[in-house]
Design a protein around this motif. Structure first.
Motif, PDB file in Angstrom:
ATOM      1  N   GLU A 139      64.409  -7.843 -21.121  1.00 52.73           N
ATOM      2  CA  GLU A 139      64.494  -8.158 -22.547  1.00 52.73           C
ATOM      3  C   GLU A 139      63.197  -8.779 -23.062  1.00 52.73           C
ATOM      4  O   GLU A 139      62.745  -8.468 -24.174  1.00 52.73           O
ATOM      5  CB  GLU A 139      65.688  -9.074 -22.795  1.00 52.73           C
ATOM      6  N   THR A 140      62.575  -9.633 -22.269  1.00 53.17           N
ATOM      7  CA  THR A 140      61.293 -10.221 -22.658  1.00 53.17           C
ATOM      8  C   THR A 140      60.209  -9.150 -22.723  1.00 53.17           C
ATOM      9  O   THR A 140      59.411  -9.105 -23.672  1.00 53.17           O
ATOM     10  CB  THR A 140      60.878 -11.320 -21.671  1.00 53.17           C
ATOM     11  N   ALA A 141      60.178  -8.285 -21.707  1.00 49.65           N
ATOM     12  CA  ALA A 141      59.163  -7.226 -21.687  1.00 49.65           C
ATOM     13  C   ALA A 141      59.377  -6.247 -22.837  1.00 49.65           C
ATOM     14  O   ALA A 141      58.415  -5.795 -23.473  1.00 49.65           O
ATOM     15  CB  ALA A 141      59.212  -6.495 -20.347  1.00 49.65           C
ATOM     16  N   PHE A 142      60.632  -5.928 -23.102  1.00 49.60           N
ATOM     17  CA  PHE A 142      60.945  -5.029 -24.217  1.00 49.60           C
ATOM     18  C   PHE A 142      60.455  -5.610 -25.534  1.00 49.60           C
ATOM     19  O   PHE A 142      59.860  -4.905 -26.361  1.00 49.60           O
ATOM     20  CB  PHE A 142      62.452  -4.789 -24.269  1.00 49.60           C
ATOM     21  N   ALA A 143      60.673  -6.900 -25.745  1.00 52.60           N
ATOM     22  CA  ALA A 143      60.237  -7.540 -26.983  1.00 52.60           C
ATOM     23  C   ALA A 143      58.717  -7.506 -27.122  1.00 52.60           C
ATOM     24  O   ALA A 143      58.183  -7.377 -28.235  1.00 52.60           O
ATOM     25  CB  ALA A 143      60.747  -8.976 -27.041  1.00 52.60           C
ATOM     26  N   ALA A 144      58.003  -7.617 -26.003  1.00 52.77           N
ATOM     27  CA  ALA A 144      56.542  -7.645 -26.043  1.00 52.77           C
ATOM     28  C   ALA A 144      55.926  -6.257 -26.144  1.00 52.77           C
ATOM     29  O   ALA A 144      54.778  -6.120 -26.597  1.00 52.77           O
ATOM     30  CB  ALA A 144      56.002  -8.349 -24.798  1.00 52.77           C
ATOM     31  N   ALA A 145      56.655  -5.235 -25.717  1.00 54.77           N
ATOM     32  CA  ALA A 145      56.131  -3.871 -25.757  1.00 54.77           C
ATOM     33  C   ALA A 145      56.078  -3.367 -27.196  1.00 54.77           C
ATOM     34  O   ALA A 145      56.826  -3.816 -28.069  1.00 54.77           O
ATOM     35  CB  ALA A 145      56.997  -2.950 -24.906  1.00 54.77           C
ATOM     36  N   ALA A 146      55.178  -2.438 -27.422  1.00 52.49           N
ATOM     37  CA  ALA A 146      55.063  -1.827 -28.743  1.00 52.49           C
ATOM     38  C   ALA A 146      55.852  -0.521 -28.766  1.00 52.49           C
ATOM     39  O   ALA A 146      56.170   0.056 -27.729  1.00 52.49           O
ATOM     40  CB  ALA A 146      53.595  -1.580 -29.075  1.00 52.49           C
ATOM     41  N   GLU A 147      56.172  -0.060 -29.947  1.00 53.97           N
ATOM     42  CA  GLU A 147      56.837   1.235 -30.091  1.00 53.97           C
ATOM     43  C   GLU A 147      55.903   2.355 -29.625  1.00 53.97           C
ATOM     44  O   GLU A 147      54.685   2.211 -29.693  1.00 53.97           O
ATOM     45  CB  GLU A 147      57.229   1.464 -31.560  1.00 53.97           C
ATOM     46  N   PRO A 148      56.464   3.447 -29.129  1.00 52.07           N
ATOM     47  CA  PRO A 148      57.883   3.762 -28.952  1.00 52.07           C
ATOM     48  C   PRO A 148      58.448   3.121 -27.683  1.00 52.07           C
ATOM     49  O   PRO A 148      57.811   3.159 -26.626  1.00 52.07           O
ATOM     50  CB  PRO A 148      57.897   5.281 -28.845  1.00 52.07           C
ATOM     51  N   LYS A 149      59.616   2.504 -27.800  1.00 53.02           N
ATOM     52  CA  LYS A 149      60.239   1.823 -26.678  1.00 53.02           C
ATOM     53  C   LYS A 149      61.750   1.906 -26.805  1.00 53.02           C
ATOM     54  O   LYS A 149      62.277   2.097 -27.903  1.00 53.02           O
ATOM     55  CB  LYS A 149      59.801   0.360 -26.630  1.00 53.02           C
ATOM     56  N   GLU A 150      62.419   1.754 -25.683  1.00 52.66           N
ATOM     57  CA  GLU A 150      63.879   1.801 -25.670  1.00 52.66           C
ATOM     58  C   GLU A 150      64.386   0.879 -24.574  1.00 52.66           C
ATOM     59  O   GLU A 150      63.799   0.827 -23.477  1.00 52.66           O
ATOM     60  CB  GLU A 150      64.359   3.230 -25.404  1.00 52.66           C
TER      61      GLU A 150
END
Length: 359
Positions: A315-326
């Motif tokens: 969840e932390t990595a997802f928040a820090a990643a830029a789009e496109p992401k899932e």
């Protein structure tokens, strides 16, 4: 595209059951009880994996060097029905402390069944790969291992080197994200049940380690270097002999995978072996996800279990990643369910993801 399936109540209940880790502890994947020395790995003489061999896939053991000259061992999987057109390819690593005969090999064989050329490999200093002393990890070298796998598979005529993706499992999920941030040849990445190893080693679970505890851990490991230098060989952690009762549920889950016929493999660090006592040193001040946003515009898919103790890493990595992401949360799944539970690992979604982005 951003998709997030969530169940915060179940996750928070799982997190409350965790034991706090100190800065001197290697991540829980390497702190699991050992099986008795007499336990044998159930396998045929020609197939050394913990999962059944597919009759729809050709398999070959291979080796290649990373940028530091360390010889890495891998398993190459190709679909039997592959025609004459170069294939999209995937390189796979993890979990942390596992070997290619376990989860990464299962993922690789399954994705080969779905039409991809795949390569699962052992990280430097572990499994069948080279490097001395044994059972040492490094965020930099293990990130390089992923790019070396890209080097190797991209040189084959049956692979389209412009259509290469990456899958990292558990602690190697973080390594994969770090590798893709810097290696622009990789077009898409999946991080399954990921750990950020630099975060857990330097801060403990749920970032619970204090500055005082961190300082004490570094002091102890620094002193251990003197002892290792005097002996000429590193000291290793002592693996547990058995579950004694009262362990956190995630430790029981690791035992159920690594120390039973389900996933036990004698070459795995986690299957009754141990990391060196100073392995955490190189992880303590090297946050590997600093540049995760630079994966964009290439897509990243995070897959994690609803009840996984490690869910906060994704969840932390997802928040820090830029789009496109899932971010795909698997209902009811624990951390280790995504190692080998084929009824829970979303292989259809993984195949669709790479089918779309490696087209």
């Amino acid at each position: 595209m951003t998709r997030k399936i969530d169940n915060a109540e179940g996750f928070n209940a799982g997190r409350r059951s965790l034991m706090k880790a100190t800065g001197i502890a290697v991540a829980a994947m390497s702190v699991v009880p050992a099986v008795a020395a007499t336990q044998a790995l159930a396998q045929s003489t020609s197939w050394d994996k913990v999962f059944p061999k597919s009759d729809r896939v050709d398999h070959q053991k291979v080796s290649f060097k990373n940028r530091y000259g360390i010889v890495l061992a891998g398993d190459l999987y190709l679909p039997k029905e592959r025609g004459n057109t170069p294939l999209a390819a995937l390189v796979l690593g993890g979990p942390f402390g596992a070997v290619k005969e376990q989860s990464s090999g299962l993922y690789a064989q399954t994705m080969a069944e779905r039409g991809f050329a795949t390569l699962a490999f052992d990280g430097s200093y572990t499994g069948e790969s080279g490097g001395e002393p044994r059972n040492i990890a490094s965020p930099e070298i293990n990130t390089e291992d992923f790019s070396a796998a890209v080097d190797f598979i991209g040189l084959h005529s049956f692979v389209d080197r412009e259509r290469i993706g990456m899958i990292g499992i558990c602690g190697w999920g973080g390594m994969a994200l770090n590798a893709v941030a810097v290696d622009k040849r990789v077009k898409a990445v999946v991080a399954s049940t990921m750990y950020d190893m630099t975060r857990v080693m330097s801060k403990g679970y749920n970032d619970s380690v204090t500055l005082e505890q961190r300082t004490q851990a570094l002091e102890q490991m620094s002193r251990q270097r003197w002892a290792d230098a005097e002996k000429g060989t590193p000291a290793y952690q002592s693996p547990y002999n058995e579950l004694k009762g009262g362990e956190a549920p995630f430790l029981v889950d690791y035992h159920d995978y690594y120390m039973t016929p389900r996933g036990y493999h004698p070459r795995a660090v986690n299957s009754g072996n141990a990391w060196s006592q100073t392995t955490p040193l190189s992880f303590m001040n090297m946050p590997i996800l600093t540049y995760i946003a630079e994966i964009s515009p290439r897509p990243v898919l995070f897959i994690h279990g609803e009840k996984a103790h490690s869910r906060y890493f994704a969840e932390t990595a997802f928040a820090a990643a830029a789009e496109p992401k899932e971010l795909m949360i698997i209902p009811g799944a624990s951390h280790t369910d995504l190692y080998d539970r084929v009824d829970k690992i979303p292989f259809d979604r993984i195949a669709d993801f790479f089918g779309q982005h490696l087209a």
